[in-house]
Design a protein around this motif. Structure first.
Motif, PDB file in Angstrom:
ATOM      1  N   THR A  81       0.771  -1.179  -0.014  1.00 55.63           N
ATOM      2  CA  THR A  81      -0.097   0.189   0.009  1.00 55.63           C
ATOM      3  C   THR A  81       0.907   1.133   0.072  1.00 55.63           C
ATOM      4  O   THR A  81       0.668   2.233  -0.459  1.00 55.63           O
ATOM      5  CB  THR A  81      -0.970   0.183   1.268  1.00 55.63           C
ATOM      6  OG1 THR A  81      -1.599  -1.166   1.473  1.00 55.63           O
ATOM      7  CG2 THR A  81      -1.926   1.022   1.025  1.00 55.63           C
ATOM      8  N   ASN A 219       3.451  -8.892   1.400  1.00 56.01           N
ATOM      9  CA  ASN A 219       2.729  -8.944   2.669  1.00 56.01           C
ATOM     10  C   ASN A 219       2.745 -10.524   2.845  1.00 56.01           C
ATOM     11  O   ASN A 219       2.925 -11.733   2.177  1.00 56.01           O
ATOM     12  CB  ASN A 219       1.004  -8.844   2.491  1.00 56.01           C
ATOM     13  CG  ASN A 219       0.387  -8.653   3.802  1.00 56.01           C
ATOM     14  OD1 ASN A 219       0.893  -8.637   4.759  1.00 56.01           O
ATOM     15  ND2 ASN A 219      -0.790  -9.007   3.622  1.00 56.01           N
ATOM     16  N   GLY A 229       5.660  -6.012   3.517  1.00 53.65           N
ATOM     17  CA  GLY A 229       6.672  -5.216   2.717  1.00 53.65           C
ATOM     18  C   GLY A 229       5.994  -4.944   1.291  1.00 53.65           C
ATOM     19  O   GLY A 229       5.063  -5.601   0.954  1.00 53.65           O
TER      20      GLY A 229
HETATM   21  C1  LIG Z   1      -2.015  -6.981  -1.114  1.00 51.82           C
HETATM   22  C2  LIG Z   1      -2.441  -6.040  -2.001  1.00 51.82           C
HETATM   23  C3  LIG Z   1      -2.200  -4.797  -1.864  1.00 51.82           C
HETATM   24  C4  LIG Z   1      -1.412  -4.090  -0.810  1.00 51.82           C
HETATM   25  O1  LIG Z   1      -0.550  -4.758   0.001  1.00 51.82           O
HETATM   26  P1  LIG Z   1      -0.097  -4.750   1.420  1.00 51.82           P
HETATM   27  O2  LIG Z   1       1.316  -5.046   1.265  1.00 51.82           O
HETATM   28  O3  LIG Z   1      -1.003  -5.521   2.162  1.00 51.82           O
HETATM   29  O4  LIG Z   1      -0.110  -3.155   1.691  1.00 51.82           O
HETATM   30  C5  LIG Z   1      -2.403  -3.925  -2.972  1.00 51.82           C
HETATM   31  N1  LIG Z   1      -3.130  -3.950  -4.114  1.00 51.82           N
HETATM   32  C6  LIG Z   1      -3.489  -5.428  -4.054  1.00 51.82           C
HETATM   33  C7  LIG Z   1      -4.214  -5.657  -5.458  1.00 51.82           C
HETATM   34  C8  LIG Z   1      -3.228  -6.214  -3.196  1.00 51.82           C
HETATM   35  O5  LIG Z   1      -3.545  -7.514  -3.274  1.00 51.82           O
END
Ligand SMILES: *Cc1c(COP(=O)(O)O)cnc(C)c1O
Length: 396
Positions: A81, A219, A229
């Motif tokens: 994110t 993640n 991360g």
């Molecule tokens: C997992 C994910 C994110 C964000 O990742 P985090 O590491 O959890 O902050 C963003 N976009 C999509 C489509 C995801 O699946």
């Protein structure tokens, strides 16, 4: 009616069991797999005291990642994110701008837009790829927008639409050729959310290389994990430098002075997380083979079902099969709850796809095109266990 209920959920349960073999305990959707140098590298961080945002693993991980994806640069961050947030910022997203994103994605895609003061503008998805439908998006933009001085305006809200942000859902590449053409014709910057698609290829090219840059996530539930991360991958060196700067509190390099030249973020990945990442990326090719062989096994076991379809990689694509999914035929959509009940009560974790973002309270007033395919898919798509370790033995 009761009989039909029983048959759809029982069939799916039976096929999952056939694919996964005897399960001793509850089987989650996606578990991390530590099989290489994880312990050794993390221990070294602790033994040497280099545990935080300085340390050699961060740079090593960035190098390995860039090399794996075939890009010039990778900038590691503390989450996917965070990567998306700073990427949108350097892509020029300002408060009050609209960003085209799918409604059918993880909430982080829309949150990152909102962090910049931007407004998500929801696009419909298609059954072929589960990603944004490029033809219907083009038609929508033709009807809704006008170009003034090189900027695309939404005629009904009066706001500029600045960015097209497609997502490679569950690791399946979307139709990026066509989406890139839409972005060009409507003067939109292209940014990719490749959080789910590390190790996925479109026409032989790693996902995330068509736009200004792409965000990845590491993640705990993603294909490889650094605990928590993310990273931005890009071919633009200046953009990478700028990303690194604002993700590191915008501190000017100096031996002792603390001078920050803008509002920055504390978004850098720590050395411990990067150490995990270095070990994980060494195992990535093997894990991808395992995930793909599991998908193949599901595919052949689901092939004969009249009720449900296993979602296979789109044409010209090689998917990482981050999360395997099945799609109930429309006449079976009413069985979703009973399938969830039957599987989750029998050691097999399944989960419906995310609640579409246009239905969430904070985004319900956002602009949108007609979302009939999202509405339909959201009642029919289920994720099934997808961990690398579930691969059938002896096939890789
Ligand atoms: C997992 C994910 C994110 C964000 O990742 P985090 O590491 O959890 O902050 C963003 N976009 C999509 C489509 C995801 O699946």
């Amino acid at each position: 009616m009761a009989e039909i209920n029983a048959s759809v959920s029982e069939e799916i349960l039976a096929i999952c069991r056939e694919t996964l073999g005897d399960l001793e305990s509850f089987t989650p959707l996606h578990e991390p797999s530590f099989r290489g140098n994880e312990w050794k590298y993390v221990k070294e961080c602790i033994d040497t005291g280099w545990v935080s945002t300085a340390g050699s693993y961060v740079e090593q991980f960035e190098k390995k990642l860039a090399e794996f994806c075939g890009v010039r640069r990778a900038v590691a961050t503390c989450s996917g994110t965070a990567a998306l947030h700073v990427l949108l910022k350097v892509a020029g997203l300002n408060a009050g701008d609209e960003v085209i994103i799918p409604s059918l994605t993880f909430v982080a895609t829309a949150n990152a837009v909102a962090y910049c003061g931007g407004i998500p503008h929801f696009a419909d998805s298609e059954e072929d790829t589960l990603g944004i439908d490029p033809q219907r998006l083009r038609k929508h933009l033709e009807d809704l927008t006008e170009i003034r001085e090189g900027v695309c305006y939404n005629k009904s809200t009066g706001r500029p639409i600045k960015i097209l942000l497609p997502v490679h859902i569950f690791g399946h590449p979307c139709k990026i050729d066509e989406l890139q053409a839409v972005a060009k014709d409507f003067h939109l910057a292209l940014v990719e959310d490749a959080a789910e698609s590390l190790g996925s290829y479109y026409k032989g090219e790693h996902t995330g290389k068509r736009g200004i840059g792409a965000a990845l996530s590491f993640n705990g539930n993603k294909t490889i994990t650094t605990g928590a991360g993310g990273a931005v991958i890009t071919n633009d060196e200046d953009l990478a430098d700028r990303l690194k700067h604002i993700a590191s509190t915008a501190k000017q390099p100096h031996r002792w002075e603390y001078i920050h030249d803008e509002v920055g973020y504390n978004y850098r990945m720590s050395n411990i997380n990067a150490a995990l990442g270095c070990a994980q990326i060494e195992s990535l090719p093997q894990m991808l083979e395992e995930k793909r062989s599991l998908a193949k096994r599901y595919q052949s076991n689901f092939a004969a079902s009249p009720n449900v379809r296993f979602f296979s990689e789109p044409q010209d694509c090689r998917s990482n099969y981050w999360l395997c999914c099945i799609i109930l035929e429309t006449q079976c959509a009413t069985e979703l709850e009973s399938v969830l009940e039957a599987t989750n009560s029998n050691q097999i974790m399944t989960r419906p796809i995310w609640r579409p973002l246009h239905q969430l309270p904070m985004f319900q007033d956002s602009p949108q095109m007609s979302l009939e395919t999202v509405e339909s898919l959201s009642k029919r798509v289920l994720n099934i266990p997808s961990s690398a370790k579930l691969a059938p033995q002896g096939v890789y």
